[in-house]
Motif scaffolding. Structure first.
Motif, PDB file in Angstrom:
ATOM      1  N   LYS A   1      -0.915  -5.734  -0.928  1.00  0.00           N
ATOM      2  CA  LYS A   1       0.098  -6.524  -1.485  1.00  0.00           C
ATOM      3  C   LYS A   1       1.068  -6.872  -0.523  1.00  0.00           C
TER       4      LYS A   1
ATOM      5  N   GLU B   1       4.365  -7.447  -0.841  1.00  0.00           N
ATOM      6  CA  GLU B   1       5.446  -6.580  -0.829  1.00  0.00           C
ATOM      7  C   GLU B   1       5.427  -5.289  -0.048  1.00  0.00           C
TER       8      GLU B   1
ATOM      9  N   LYS C   1       5.762  -6.422   3.794  1.00  0.00           N
ATOM     10  CA  LYS C   1       7.134  -6.713   3.847  1.00  0.00           C
ATOM     11  C   LYS C   1       7.841  -5.466   4.231  1.00  0.00           C
ATOM     12  N   LYS C   2       7.607  -4.614   3.289  1.00  0.00           N
ATOM     13  CA  LYS C   2       8.329  -3.081   3.719  1.00  0.00           C
ATOM     14  C   LYS C   2       7.796  -2.515   4.962  1.00  0.00           C
TER      15      LYS C   2
ATOM     16  N   GLY D   1       3.934 -11.554   3.585  1.00  0.00           N
ATOM     17  CA  GLY D   1       5.017 -10.445   3.547  1.00  0.00           C
ATOM     18  C   GLY D   1       5.820 -10.223   4.718  1.00  0.00           C
TER      19      GLY D   1
ATOM     20  N   GLN E   1       8.121 -13.178   5.365  1.00  0.00           N
ATOM     21  CA  GLN E   1       9.257 -13.125   4.205  1.00  0.00           C
ATOM     22  C   GLN E   1      10.347 -12.004   5.120  1.00  0.00           C
TER      23      GLN E   1
END
Length: 353
Positions: A211, A213, A216-217, A243, A246
């Motif tokens: 994923k 997201e 990104k984390k 991600g 971003q």
């Protein structure tokens, strides 16, 4: 560790099916024993997910190729749920498919699917991702170790000081055996640089279910712990690259930090020509999808298939057909992704010159 080996291997399951037909133990499309096989071929396709554009493209090409050969494909998508994928496969088997093609969410969990299929007299092809610890009949994929090697080689060669720098690594989903293979290839390239202290990995983690997201984390965590002074993000696919980018954009670092990827997704190719992503690994999906359907049809017709490579899946050496891959960058986008018709120039560049 799953590794590829060279050499010829004849698919034993296909041979046993052929012998069964000679002895009068075949199945027709209704599954009744002893009946002559129907000319109509039914292929079951169990997919992990259809959420990503890449998998929609695979599905469409596979359906078109099968239809051109007079075969029908029944498609199920499990939405990245192992229990649902097993239920999907049980449903396909009750439809008396001649061959089962599986894109596993979890390559270990789907060993049960191979067992269920074999109990029903149905051979299994693993597509793109191998199924581990099973008597799998055939594996059709890209050379996934090579993918990781190309990503890492590009990264070290294009650091601000070639061969030296600090990087963040975003690994794929732990449940996906391919993620392990990408890591293996990356490790083979990075190991000597890390051992010399020329390349330092300041942060790395697995991105669950691929994923964006979660990727990104990972980058956010790396920046929080180590600051903004790093040179590259080794992202294992285009989704995780998105991600990462971003997160970089929020820090004003997009386009200043090298980011890798793979799959040649449209948004990734657009990022590459825009300068926020450095490269992707282009995998000619049409070749893979058509090859898989050609082999599925041959298997359904009980033809003997000879594979030139094998991949050990933890239990057996699985006959394998492995396609090569290509690095795609801003410099060669026209000569790779666009020339092959995978994406159009208008899609990638839009109104840009």
């Amino acid at each position: 560790m799953v590794t590829a080996r060279t050499g010829l291997m004849v698919l034993s399951f296909a041979l046993s099916v052929a012998i069964g037909l000679i002895l009068g133990h075949g199945r027709d499309s209704t599954g009744e024993p002893g009946a002559a096989p129907s000319a109509h071929l039914l292929i079951g396709l169990s997919m992990d997910t259809l959420k990503e554009a890449r998998w929609q493209r695979d599905r469409d090409m596979m359906l078109a190729r099968a239809a051109s050969q007079g075969a029908e494909v029944l498609v199920q998508s499990a939405n990245s749920d192992d229990a649902r994928q097993i239920a999907d496969i049980e449903g396909l088997l009750t439809r008396h498919v001649d061959v089962l093609v599986v894109i596993p969410h979890d390559g270990t969990a789907m060993a049960k699917a191979v067992r269920l299929a074999h109990e029903a007299g149905v051979p299994v092809i693993a597509y793109d991702r191998i199924i581990r610890d099973s008597d799998l009949d055939l594996y059709v994929s890209f050379d996934n170790v090579r993918v990781g090697q190309l990503q890492a080689k590009y990264l070290v060669d294009h650091l601000p000081t070639p061969g030296k720098g600090t990087i963040i690594r975003i690994l794929g989903s732990k449940a996906d055996n391919n993620a392990q293979l990408f890591k293996q290839g990356q490790d083979e390239v990075l190991a000597p640089y890390i051992a010399r202290g020329d390349v330092k990995v300041i942060h790395e983690d697995w991105a669950d279910d691929w994923k964006p997201e979660n990727a990104k984390k990972i980058v956010n965590a790396a920046i929080s712990q180590h600051g903004r002074a790093f040179d590259a993000v080794l992202a294992s696919n285009d989704g995780t690259a998105g991600g990462a980018i971003q997160a970089l954009s929020e820090e004003g670092l997009a386009g200043k930090v090298l980011v890798t990827g793979q799959d040649a997704e449209l948004v990734a190719c657009q990022r590459i020509v825009a300068g926020t992503q450095a490269m992707t690994v282009y995998k000619p999906l049409e070749r893979l999808a058509t090859s898989a359907m050609d082999l599925a049809v041959q298997m359904a017709r009980h033809h003997v298939i000879v594979a030139k490579q094998t991949v050990y899946n933890g239990k057996v050496d699985v006959p394998a057909v492995l396609a090569d891959v290509v690095v795609a960058t801003r410099e060669n986008m026209m000569d790779t992704v666009i020339r092959d018709g995978f994406l159009t120039k208008q899609e990638v560049y839009g109104g840009a010159p």
